[in-house]
Design an enzyme around this catalytic site. Structure first.
Site, PDB file in Angstrom:
ATOM      1  CD  GLU A 272      -2.919  -1.275   2.229  1.00 24.78           C
ATOM      2  OE1 GLU A 272      -2.842  -0.429   3.141  1.00 24.78           O
ATOM      3  OE2 GLU A 272      -3.763  -2.187   2.217  1.00 24.78           O
TER       4      GLU A 272
ATOM      5  CE  LYS B 166     -10.558  -3.529   4.020  1.00 22.69           C
ATOM      6  NZ  LYS B 166      -9.744  -4.669   4.508  1.00 22.69           N
TER       7      LYS B 166
END
Length: 426
Positions: free
Chosen positions: A205, A335
């Site tokens: 990330e 999510k």
């Protein structure tokens, strides 16, 4: 009224070089909506099914041609002629077509791709930005970015157990200012790592992934970087963690820092961290099935820190309701691919907010340049967003979209700032 004219899907690559699904929806008025589906590394066992091909001779088994075919051969014929603005009926039609409790037939990656692409097409048809189309005139809150600047766990090849160490620029006046502060800390952290002879390699990330002796060492490095950037830990910039503890929960114990710990021992560890550091949020501190441990932890420190259910809730309204009923955790990580449709995602957010739970819109470790979650964050006034470090274009794309939204909202924009963390007393 703009009707769905055609739906197409294709296989593209995500930020880890793995295939994922991209969908385009064409409407009768000529507007087109496109969406690409993300994919996680640490996934909850209760997440909706991500359909992969399993053919080891192609993309090492990770191809998504089955999901692409499901869109083209099954979903597209079923949805042709639907009013594109009737999102709930469209999503329900796909759930009915799938017919399984976990979207295992068509695949959540197929259903979600269509769901998000429809919303993008409908927004274009209405001549509205997506955040305003979904959220209406009250969509105006810019989220605090929880920026993952140091990686461990399954996002990095190191000895650090905790998966994400994040900074939250709570003292900024605007999103753009908060983003700048985060970027400055990120670059200062790189300098600190270099000075100490530590690796500046990046995790999935965009955060740095040095091999450190302990999790506290990671927090200390970040605090040093915050101070070097000219900011005050706790006042200007706070800390946040994603422990992803299900990844190291084995044989009934937490394999943490070289020891096998119980839930109560982990809870005591977190209580010490909250006392010693300006922590505003701890995500997945305990295993996704350890509801008793979660409840005990919430009772112990839930009034001092945000306790986020990611793997615990998997953006599922039914599972979240159990948490609300038992007063377990106090925050929902959102999510879209965990639940697999836009409607169910928005239902989960609404349920959480009505119950007084904070909400955090989140990316996955396998991302694309798609910026839909940035718009969803503002549409729902979520108050917080997780979309990685201020590095790697698939992460930065979301931050850049939020900068555009803030500019467009102008005086109507409000940055959530410290108010996003009502339990933090730092």
């Amino acid at each position: 009224m703009a009707l769905i004219d055609a739906i197409h899907a294709r296989e593209i690559l995500d930020s880890r070089g793995n295939p994922t699904v991209e969908v385009e929806v064409l409407l009768s008025d000529g507007q087109i909506g496109r969406a690409a589906v993300p994919s996680g590394a640490s996934t909850g066992e209760h997440e909706a099914v991500e359909l992969r091909d399993g053919d080891k001779g192609r993309y090492l088994g990770k191809g998504v041609q089955k999901a692409v075919d499901a869109v083209i051969d099954q979903i597209a014929p079923a949805l042709t002629g639907f009013d594109a603005t009737d999102q709930r009926s469209i999503d329900q039609a796909m759930l009915d077509l799938d017919g399984t409790p976990n979207k295992g037939k068509l695949g959540a990656n197929a259903i979600l791709g269509v769901s998000l692409a429809v919303a993008n097409a409908a927004a274009a048809s209405a001549d509205l930005p997506l955040y305003k189309y979904l959220g209406g005139p009250n969509a105006h809150v810019l989220p605090v970015p929880l920026m993952n600047i140091l990686n461990g766990g399954s996002h990095a090849d190191s000895d650090v157990d905790i998966q994400e160490f994040m900074i939250a620029p709570i003292g900024a006046e605007t999103f753009s200012e908060g983003l700048r502060w985060g970027v400055e800390v990120y670059h200062n952290l790189k300098s600190v790592l270099k000075e100490q002879g530590l690796s500046t390699g990046l995790g999935d990330e965009g955060g740095f992934a040095p091999n450190l002796p302990s999790n506290r060492a990671a927090l200390d490095l970040i605090q040093e970087a915050i101070k070097n950037a000219g900011y005050t830990p706790g006042k200007d910039i706070a800390l946040a963690l994603d422990v992803a503890s299900s990844e190291f929960f084995k044989d009934g114990a937490y394999q943490f820092e070289g020891k096998a710990l119980s839930a109560s021992e982990m809870s005591a560890y977190y209580a010490e961290l909250v006392a010693d550091y300006p922590l505003v949020s701890i995500e997945d501190p305990l295993d996704e099935n350890d509801w008793e441990g979660w409840k005990t932890l919430t009772d112990a420190i839930g009034d001092k820190v945000q306790l986020v259910g990611d793997d615990l809730f998997v953006t599922n309204p039914a599972i979240l309701q159990r948490g609300i009923d038992t007063r377990t955790a106090n925050s929902l990580l959102v999510k879209v691919n965990q639940i697999g449709s836009l409607t169910e995602t928005l239902d989960a957010v609404s349920l959480a907010q009505r119950a007084g739970y904070t909400t955090i819109t989140s990316h996955r470790s396998g991302e694309t340049e798609d910026t839909t979650i940035a718009d969803i964050s503002v549409a729902t006034n979520a108050g917080q967003i997780k979309t990685g470090a201020p590095a790697r274009s698939e992460r930065v794309a979301k931050y850049n979209q939020l900068l555009r939204i803030e500019e467009e909202l102008d005086d109507a924009a409000r940055y959530a700032g410290r108010s996003a963390f009502p339990r933090f007393k730092g």
